[in-house]
Design a protein around this motif. Structure first.
Motif, PDB file in Angstrom:
ATOM      1  N   GLN A 179       0.837  -1.206   0.000  1.00  0.00           N
ATOM      2  CA  GLN A 179       0.000   0.000   0.000  1.00  0.00           C
ATOM      3  C   GLN A 179       0.869   1.251   0.000  1.00  0.00           C
ATOM      4  OE1 GLN A 179      -3.216  -1.094  -0.969  1.00  0.00           O
ATOM      5  NE2 GLN A 179      -3.603   0.799   0.104  1.00  0.00           N
ATOM      6  N   PHE A 180       1.916   1.242   0.807  1.00  0.00           N
ATOM      7  CA  PHE A 180       2.833   2.387   0.839  1.00  0.00           C
ATOM      8  C   PHE A 180       3.458   2.605  -0.531  1.00  0.00           C
ATOM      9  CE2 PHE A 180       3.204   2.072   5.597  1.00  0.00           C
ATOM     10  CZ  PHE A 180       2.802   3.381   5.850  1.00  0.00           C
ATOM     11  N   GLU A 181       3.817   1.535  -1.179  1.00  0.00           N
ATOM     12  CA  GLU A 181       4.431   1.638  -2.507  1.00  0.00           C
ATOM     13  C   GLU A 181       3.445   2.274  -3.496  1.00  0.00           C
ATOM     14  OE1 GLU A 181       7.659   1.589  -4.753  1.00  0.00           O
ATOM     15  OE2 GLU A 181       7.611   0.982  -2.655  1.00  0.00           O
ATOM     16  N   LEU A 182       2.170   1.881  -3.405  1.00  0.00           N
ATOM     17  CA  LEU A 182       1.148   2.428  -4.302  1.00  0.00           C
ATOM     18  C   LEU A 182       0.840   3.892  -4.018  1.00  0.00           C
ATOM     19  CD1 LEU A 182      -1.401  -0.549  -4.379  1.00  0.00           C
ATOM     20  CD2 LEU A 182       0.256   0.084  -6.146  1.00  0.00           C
ATOM     21  N   THR A 183       1.003   4.296  -2.770  1.00  0.00           N
ATOM     22  CA  THR A 183       0.641   5.655  -2.372  1.00  0.00           C
ATOM     23  C   THR A 183       1.869   6.528  -2.143  1.00  0.00           C
ATOM     24  OG1 THR A 183       0.514   4.943  -0.065  1.00  0.00           O
ATOM     25  CG2 THR A 183      -1.539   4.926  -1.317  1.00  0.00           C
ATOM     26  N   ARG A 184       2.983   6.114  -2.668  1.00  0.00           N
ATOM     27  CA  ARG A 184       4.269   6.793  -2.461  1.00  0.00           C
ATOM     28  C   ARG A 184       4.202   8.276  -2.804  1.00  0.00           C
ATOM     29  NH1 ARG A 184       8.873   4.598  -6.155  1.00  0.00           N
ATOM     30  NH2 ARG A 184       6.972   3.613  -6.794  1.00  0.00           N
ATOM     31  N   SER A 185       3.376   8.661  -3.753  1.00  0.00           N
ATOM     32  CA  SER A 185       3.325  10.061  -4.175  1.00  0.00           C
ATOM     33  C   SER A 185       2.510  10.944  -3.228  1.00  0.00           C
ATOM     34  CB  SER A 185       2.740  10.148  -5.583  1.00  0.00           C
ATOM     35  OG  SER A 185       1.409   9.654  -5.578  1.00  0.00           O
ATOM     36  N   LEU A 186       1.757  10.348  -2.315  1.00  0.00           N
ATOM     37  CA  LEU A 186       0.967  11.142  -1.378  1.00  0.00           C
ATOM     38  C   LEU A 186       1.860  11.767  -0.315  1.00  0.00           C
ATOM     39  CD1 LEU A 186      -2.111   8.830  -0.678  1.00  0.00           C
ATOM     40  CD2 LEU A 186      -2.084  10.943  -2.002  1.00  0.00           C
ATOM     41  N   PRO A 187       1.489  12.949   0.149  1.00  0.00           N
ATOM     42  CA  PRO A 187       2.251  13.545   1.262  1.00  0.00           C
ATOM     43  C   PRO A 187       2.143  12.669   2.514  1.00  0.00           C
ATOM     44  CG  PRO A 187       0.834  15.178   0.215  1.00  0.00           C
ATOM     45  CD  PRO A 187       0.464  13.842  -0.359  1.00  0.00           C
ATOM     46  N   ARG A 188       3.173  12.658   3.314  1.00  0.00           N
ATOM     47  CA  ARG A 188       3.243  11.809   4.511  1.00  0.00           C
ATOM     48  C   ARG A 188       2.062  12.049   5.451  1.00  0.00           C
ATOM     49  NH1 ARG A 188       7.469  12.011   9.374  1.00  0.00           N
ATOM     50  NH2 ARG A 188       6.964   9.996  10.302  1.00  0.00           N
ATOM     51  N   LEU A 189       1.586  13.280   5.529  1.00  0.00           N
ATOM     52  CA  LEU A 189       0.460  13.614   6.405  1.00  0.00           C
ATOM     53  C   LEU A 189      -0.719  12.671   6.198  1.00  0.00           C
ATOM     54  CD1 LEU A 189      -0.932  15.509   8.449  1.00  0.00           C
ATOM     55  CD2 LEU A 189      -1.678  16.877   6.482  1.00  0.00           C
ATOM     56  N   PHE A 190      -0.950  12.258   4.964  1.00  0.00           N
ATOM     57  CA  PHE A 190      -2.092  11.409   4.648  1.00  0.00           C
ATOM     58  C   PHE A 190      -1.830   9.926   4.878  1.00  0.00           C
ATOM     59  CE2 PHE A 190      -2.579  15.103   1.669  1.00  0.00           C
ATOM     60  CZ  PHE A 190      -3.533  15.741   2.436  1.00  0.00           C
ATOM     61  N   LEU A 191      -0.616   9.597   5.263  1.00  0.00           N
ATOM     62  CA  LEU A 191      -0.245   8.196   5.464  1.00  0.00           C
ATOM     63  C   LEU A 191       0.168   7.884   6.898  1.00  0.00           C
ATOM     64  CD1 LEU A 191       1.915   7.860   2.238  1.00  0.00           C
ATOM     65  CD2 LEU A 191      -0.443   7.100   2.555  1.00  0.00           C
ATOM     66  N   LEU A 192       0.076   8.863   7.777  1.00  0.00           N
ATOM     67  CA  LEU A 192       0.574   8.674   9.139  1.00  0.00           C
ATOM     68  C   LEU A 192      -0.108   7.535   9.883  1.00  0.00           C
ATOM     69  CD1 LEU A 192       1.174  12.342  10.313  1.00  0.00           C
ATOM     70  CD2 LEU A 192       2.894  10.592   9.830  1.00  0.00           C
ATOM     71  N   GLU A 193      -1.416   7.380   9.713  1.00  0.00           N
ATOM     72  CA  GLU A 193      -2.081   6.288  10.447  1.00  0.00           C
ATOM     73  C   GLU A 193      -1.616   4.927   9.947  1.00  0.00           C
ATOM     74  OE1 GLU A 193      -4.845   7.081   7.024  1.00  0.00           O
ATOM     75  OE2 GLU A 193      -3.713   8.322   8.396  1.00  0.00           O
ATOM     76  N   MET A 194      -1.334   4.804   8.647  1.00  0.00           N
ATOM     77  CA  MET A 194      -0.803   3.541   8.128  1.00  0.00           C
ATOM     78  C   MET A 194       0.621   3.317   8.632  1.00  0.00           C
ATOM     79  SD  MET A 194      -2.331   3.313   4.251  1.00  0.00           S
ATOM     80  CE  MET A 194      -1.354   1.872   3.883  1.00  0.00           C
ATOM     81  N   GLU A 195       1.381   4.388   8.738  1.00  0.00           N
ATOM     82  CA  GLU A 195       2.729   4.307   9.289  1.00  0.00           C
ATOM     83  C   GLU A 195       2.679   3.795  10.732  1.00  0.00           C
ATOM     84  OE1 GLU A 195       5.596   7.763   9.928  1.00  0.00           O
ATOM     85  OE2 GLU A 195       5.122   7.930   7.778  1.00  0.00           O
ATOM     86  N   TYR A 196       1.745   4.352  11.498  1.00  0.00           N
ATOM     87  CA  TYR A 196       1.578   3.949  12.893  1.00  0.00           C
ATOM     88  C   TYR A 196       1.163   2.474  12.995  1.00  0.00           C
ATOM     89  CZ  TYR A 196      -0.481   3.478  17.513  1.00  0.00           C
ATOM     90  OH  TYR A 196      -0.791   3.035  18.766  1.00  0.00           O
ATOM     91  N   ILE A 197       0.189   2.081  12.197  1.00  0.00           N
ATOM     92  CA  ILE A 197      -0.264   0.688  12.207  1.00  0.00           C
ATOM     93  C   ILE A 197       0.883  -0.235  11.844  1.00  0.00           C
ATOM     94  CG2 ILE A 197      -1.750  -0.980  11.015  1.00  0.00           C
ATOM     95  CD1 ILE A 197      -3.844   1.308  10.827  1.00  0.00           C
ATOM     96  N   ARG A 198       1.648   0.136  10.828  1.00  0.00           N
ATOM     97  CA  ARG A 198       2.770  -0.694  10.419  1.00  0.00           C
ATOM     98  C   ARG A 198       3.794  -0.828  11.555  1.00  0.00           C
ATOM     99  NH1 ARG A 198       7.313  -2.166   9.105  1.00  0.00           N
ATOM    100  NH2 ARG A 198       7.791  -3.405   7.274  1.00  0.00           N
ATOM    101  N   ALA A 199       4.077   0.276  12.221  1.00  0.00           N
ATOM    102  CA  ALA A 199       5.041   0.247  13.321  1.00  0.00           C
ATOM    103  C   ALA A 199       4.546  -0.640  14.459  1.00  0.00           C
ATOM    104  CB  ALA A 199       5.305   1.668  13.825  1.00  0.00           C
ATOM    105  N   THR A 200       3.258  -0.575  14.780  1.00  0.00           N
ATOM    106  CA  THR A 200       2.735  -1.413  15.869  1.00  0.00           C
ATOM    107  C   THR A 200       2.764  -2.886  15.476  1.00  0.00           C
ATOM    108  OG1 THR A 200       0.429  -1.086  15.196  1.00  0.00           O
ATOM    109  CG2 THR A 200       1.300   0.404  16.878  1.00  0.00           C
ATOM    110  N   TYR A 201       2.430  -3.191  14.213  1.00  0.00           N
ATOM    111  CA  TYR A 201       2.491  -4.589  13.765  1.00  0.00           C
ATOM    112  C   TYR A 201       3.931  -5.106  13.758  1.00  0.00           C
ATOM    113  CZ  TYR A 201      -2.423  -4.754  12.273  1.00  0.00           C
ATOM    114  OH  TYR A 201      -3.793  -4.753  12.232  1.00  0.00           O
TER     115      TYR A 201
END
Length: 191
Positions: free
Chosen positions: A127-149
């Motif tokens: 998912q991160f690879e597909l959304t690489r062009s989005l600003p980080r602000l819009f991906l923070l919750e996925m970043e957090y989920i990934r870190a917890t997993y």
């Protein structure tokens, strides 16, 4: 969603899914969303703006955020971001009762969890690879989920290793011994 613009619940659900926010907001069952809308309206945090109808679709009530709703939402955001709160997820609750299973069964179940966690990490990485062009602000919750997993996977693997090596072991007899040893004094004396 209503902070952005007035809209009907179905559109809210669509946007949540389109933006990947369904990773952190449960909108699988539309009834839950409608219950939330009804509660927010009862509390005066949103209000019905009107009804819209698109072509052959049913009428849909369009809601907007009230001034009070906007203020409470921003205060809620500040509170949640700044304050620790007790959360009661299922996994730690199950961990607290590991002694109900044999060490071998626990090892097996945690190995299965490790496989599921790795698959979820792989999915999130994709998912991160597909959304690489989005600003980080819009991906923070996925970043957090990934870190917890990732952290959970590391911990699960360490427990599996300890069970395999015998560093973490128990039996019914040992559990009874520990229960007796750590029982409160009033539990060990009879009337």
């Amino acid at each position: 969603m209503l902070y952005e613009a007035p809209m009907h619940p179905y559109r809210m659900q669509q946007l949540i899914k389109e933006r990947g926010k369904d990773e952190v907001i449960n909108v699988v069952q539309r009834a839950t969303l409608y219950q939330t809308i009804n509660r927010l309206e009862r509390e005066g945090l949103i209000t019905a703006q009107g009804v819209s109808r698109d072509e052959n679709r049913p009428e849909r009530t369009v809601y907007e955020l009230t001034r009070a709703g906007r203020e409470i939402m921003l205060e809620w955001m500040r509170q949640i971001l700044s304050t620790l709160s007790s959360e009661f997820p299922d996994f730690p609750a199950a961990i607290s009762f590991l002694g109900l299973l044999t060490p071998e069964d626990v090892r097996h179940q945690l190995e299965r969890r490790a496989v599921a966690l790795q698959a979820e990490l792989d999915r999130l990485d994709h998912q991160f690879e597909l959304t690489r062009s989005l600003p980080r602000l819009f991906l923070l919750e996925m970043e957090y989920i990934r870190a917890t997993y990732a952290t959970q996977l590391q911990w699960v693997r360490s427990v599996v290793a300890d069970v395999k090596s015998g560093d973490l072991a128990w039996s019914d007899a040992w559990l009874r011994e520990m229960a007796a040893k750590f029982a409160a004094p009033s539990e060990t004396t009879s009337p």
